[in-house]
Design a protein around this motif. Sequence first.
Motif, PDB file in Angstrom:
ATOM      1  N   ASN A   1       0.815  -1.222   0.000  1.00 38.42           N
ATOM      2  CA  ASN A   1       0.000   0.000   0.000  1.00 38.42           C
ATOM      3  C   ASN A   1       0.843   1.265   0.000  1.00 38.42           C
ATOM      4  OD1 ASN A   1      -2.563  -1.200  -0.130  1.00 38.42           O
ATOM      5  ND2 ASN A   1      -2.479  -1.672   2.052  1.00 38.42           N
ATOM      6  N   ARG A   2       2.027   1.197  -0.596  1.00 37.82           N
ATOM      7  CA  ARG A   2       2.902   2.367  -0.683  1.00 37.82           C
ATOM      8  C   ARG A   2       3.329   2.568  -2.133  1.00 37.82           C
ATOM      9  NH1 ARG A   2       5.167   4.586   3.800  1.00 37.82           N
ATOM     10  NH2 ARG A   2       7.243   4.912   2.950  1.00 37.82           N
ATOM     11  N   ASN A   3       3.394   3.841  -2.527  1.00 36.66           N
ATOM     12  CA  ASN A   3       3.998   4.217  -3.800  1.00 36.66           C
ATOM     13  C   ASN A   3       5.503   4.263  -3.571  1.00 36.66           C
ATOM     14  OD1 ASN A   3       1.570   4.912  -5.371  1.00 36.66           O
ATOM     15  ND2 ASN A   3       1.343   6.533  -3.844  1.00 36.66           N
ATOM     16  N   ILE A   4       6.256   3.599  -4.423  1.00 37.07           N
ATOM     17  CA  ILE A   4       7.714   3.604  -4.294  1.00 37.07           C
ATOM     18  C   ILE A   4       8.309   4.013  -5.632  1.00 37.07           C
ATOM     19  CG2 ILE A   4       9.768   2.247  -3.762  1.00 37.07           C
ATOM     20  CD1 ILE A   4       7.844   0.421  -2.079  1.00 37.07           C
ATOM     21  N   LEU A   5       8.927   5.176  -5.639  1.00 35.70           N
ATOM     22  CA  LEU A   5       9.561   5.707  -6.840  1.00 35.70           C
ATOM     23  C   LEU A   5      11.073   5.649  -6.623  1.00 35.70           C
ATOM     24  CD1 LEU A   5       8.957   7.090  -9.592  1.00 35.70           C
ATOM     25  CD2 LEU A   5       9.223   9.273  -8.407  1.00 35.70           C
ATOM     26  N   THR A   6      11.768   4.961  -7.517  1.00 39.73           N
ATOM     27  CA  THR A   6      13.218   4.808  -7.395  1.00 39.73           C
ATOM     28  C   THR A   6      13.894   5.553  -8.535  1.00 39.73           C
ATOM     29  OG1 THR A   6      12.910   2.641  -6.369  1.00 39.73           O
ATOM     30  CG2 THR A   6      15.110   3.144  -7.223  1.00 39.73           C
ATOM     31  N   LEU A   7      14.775   6.472  -8.168  1.00 41.01           N
ATOM     32  CA  LEU A   7      15.517   7.279  -9.132  1.00 41.01           C
ATOM     33  C   LEU A   7      16.995   6.930  -8.999  1.00 41.01           C
ATOM     34  CD1 LEU A   7      13.959  10.752  -8.230  1.00 41.01           C
ATOM     35  CD2 LEU A   7      13.077   9.067  -9.843  1.00 41.01           C
ATOM     36  N   THR A   8      17.650   6.655 -10.102  1.00 38.64           N
ATOM     37  CA  THR A   8      19.078   6.340 -10.029  1.00 38.64           C
ATOM     38  C   THR A   8      19.882   7.226 -10.971  1.00 38.64           C
ATOM     39  OG1 THR A   8      18.851   4.582 -11.661  1.00 38.64           O
ATOM     40  CG2 THR A   8      18.737   3.927  -9.361  1.00 38.64           C
ATOM     41  N   LYS A   9      21.108   7.474 -10.542  1.00 37.42           N
ATOM     42  CA  LYS A   9      22.053   8.263 -11.329  1.00 37.42           C
ATOM     43  C   LYS A   9      23.394   7.538 -11.286  1.00 37.42           C
ATOM     44  CE  LYS A   9      23.178  12.069 -13.521  1.00 37.42           C
ATOM     45  NZ  LYS A   9      22.592  12.359 -14.813  1.00 37.42           N
ATOM     46  N   HIS A  10      23.925   7.218 -12.459  1.00 33.21           N
ATOM     47  CA  HIS A  10      25.253   6.615 -12.552  1.00 33.21           C
ATOM     48  C   HIS A  10      26.270   7.743 -12.460  1.00 33.21           C
ATOM     49  CE1 HIS A  10      23.737   2.649 -13.665  1.00 33.21           C
ATOM     50  NE2 HIS A  10      22.817   3.301 -14.337  1.00 33.21           N
ATOM     51  N   LEU A  11      27.157   7.653 -11.492  1.00 34.79           N
ATOM     52  CA  LEU A  11      28.147   8.702 -11.279  1.00 34.79           C
ATOM     53  C   LEU A  11      29.396   8.420 -12.111  1.00 34.79           C
ATOM     54  CD1 LEU A  11      27.805   8.996  -7.405  1.00 34.79           C
ATOM     55  CD2 LEU A  11      26.708  10.415  -9.152  1.00 34.79           C
ATOM     56  N   THR A  12      29.866   9.443 -12.773  1.00 31.94           N
ATOM     57  CA  THR A  12      31.110   9.341 -13.528  1.00 31.94           C
ATOM     58  C   THR A  12      32.206  10.021 -12.721  1.00 31.94           C
ATOM     59  OG1 THR A  12      30.814  11.442 -14.663  1.00 31.94           O
ATOM     60  CG2 THR A  12      29.786   9.507 -15.686  1.00 31.94           C
ATOM     61  N   PRO A  13      33.458   9.806 -13.065  1.00 29.75           N
ATOM     62  CA  PRO A  13      34.536  10.510 -12.353  1.00 29.75           C
ATOM     63  C   PRO A  13      34.333  12.040 -12.374  1.00 29.75           C
ATOM     64  CG  PRO A  13      35.449   8.735 -13.645  1.00 29.75           C
ATOM     65  CD  PRO A  13      33.990   8.829 -14.008  1.00 29.75           C
ATOM     66  N   HIS A  14      33.752  12.543 -13.464  1.00 27.29           N
ATOM     67  CA  HIS A  14      33.485  13.995 -13.576  1.00 27.29           C
ATOM     68  C   HIS A  14      32.464  14.467 -12.521  1.00 27.29           C
ATOM     69  CE1 HIS A  14      32.647  17.902 -15.357  1.00 27.29           C
ATOM     70  NE2 HIS A  14      31.359  17.581 -15.345  1.00 27.29           N
ATOM     71  N   ASP A  15      31.550  13.552 -12.104  1.00 26.92           N
ATOM     72  CA  ASP A  15      30.497  13.920 -11.156  1.00 26.92           C
ATOM     73  C   ASP A  15      31.021  14.071  -9.732  1.00 26.92           C
ATOM     74  OD1 ASP A  15      28.485  13.871 -13.092  1.00 26.92           O
ATOM     75  OD2 ASP A  15      28.148  11.719 -12.818  1.00 26.92           O
ATOM     76  N   GLN A  16      32.186  13.511  -9.471  1.00 22.30           N
ATOM     77  CA  GLN A  16      32.703  13.532  -8.108  1.00 22.30           C
ATOM     78  C   GLN A  16      34.017  14.293  -8.060  1.00 22.30           C
ATOM     79  OE1 GLN A  16      32.090   9.112  -7.522  1.00 22.30           O
ATOM     80  NE2 GLN A  16      31.322   9.915  -5.584  1.00 22.30           N
ATOM     81  N   ASN A  17      34.120  15.116  -7.046  1.00 24.65           N
ATOM     82  CA  ASN A  17      35.328  15.937  -6.849  1.00 24.65           C
ATOM     83  C   ASN A  17      36.298  15.212  -5.926  1.00 24.65           C
ATOM     84  OD1 ASN A  17      34.173  18.111  -8.334  1.00 24.65           O
ATOM     85  ND2 ASN A  17      33.021  18.699  -6.529  1.00 24.65           N
ATOM     86  N   ASN A  18      36.833  14.124  -6.395  1.00 24.19           N
ATOM     87  CA  ASN A  18      37.742  13.346  -5.539  1.00 24.19           C
ATOM     88  C   ASN A  18      39.150  13.893  -5.596  1.00 24.19           C
ATOM     89  OD1 ASN A  18      35.731  11.633  -4.718  1.00 24.19           O
ATOM     90  ND2 ASN A  18      36.029  10.261  -6.429  1.00 24.19           N
TER      91      ASN A  18
END
Length: 142
Positions: free
Chosen positions: A125-142
Motif C-alpha cells: 500500500n505504498r507508492n515507491i519511486l526509485t531514481l538512479t544516477k550513474h556517477l562518472t569521475p566527472h560527477d565527483q570531486n575526488n
Amino acid sequence: MQKHLTLQNDVQQLSLLADYIDAIATEGALDPALAMSLNLALEEAVANVVLYAYPEGTDGTVDIDATMADGLLTFVIADSGVPFDPTTKAEADVTLSLEERPIGGLGIFLVRQLMDTVAYERKDNRNILTLTKHLTPHDQNN
C-alpha cells in the motif's frame, strides 16, 4: 553512504530537501552542477507527492532514502498516498508552444531527463519511486 529524510505532506517542508541534497553532495563529494540537477529532480518528484498523494486535509508523510555505492546514487521516495505511477505518464511534448501544451507532465519529464532510470512500484500500500544516477569521475570531486 546512506541518508534518510521524512517529510510531512506540507509544502513548507520542501525547503528541508535542499539541505538533505546538500549533505549528500558534500559527503559524496559531488560536482555542484550535479548537486543542482539532483535537487531539481528530487524537488519535482517529492513536490508531486506532497501536493497530490494525500486527499486534501489528510496528514501524510513521504520518506526519502539515498544510497551511494559503487558509482551509483539511488533515491527511493515512498508514500502511503493514493496509488499513482508517474512513469506511465506520456512524455511531455516540449515542441509545443506554452499555449498549446497541456498543464502538467513537465515535472516527470524533468526527472526523466536528469536521472538515468526512473522506476515505480506499488508495494504494501505504498507508492515507491526509485531514481538512479550513474556517477562518472566527472560527477565527483575526488
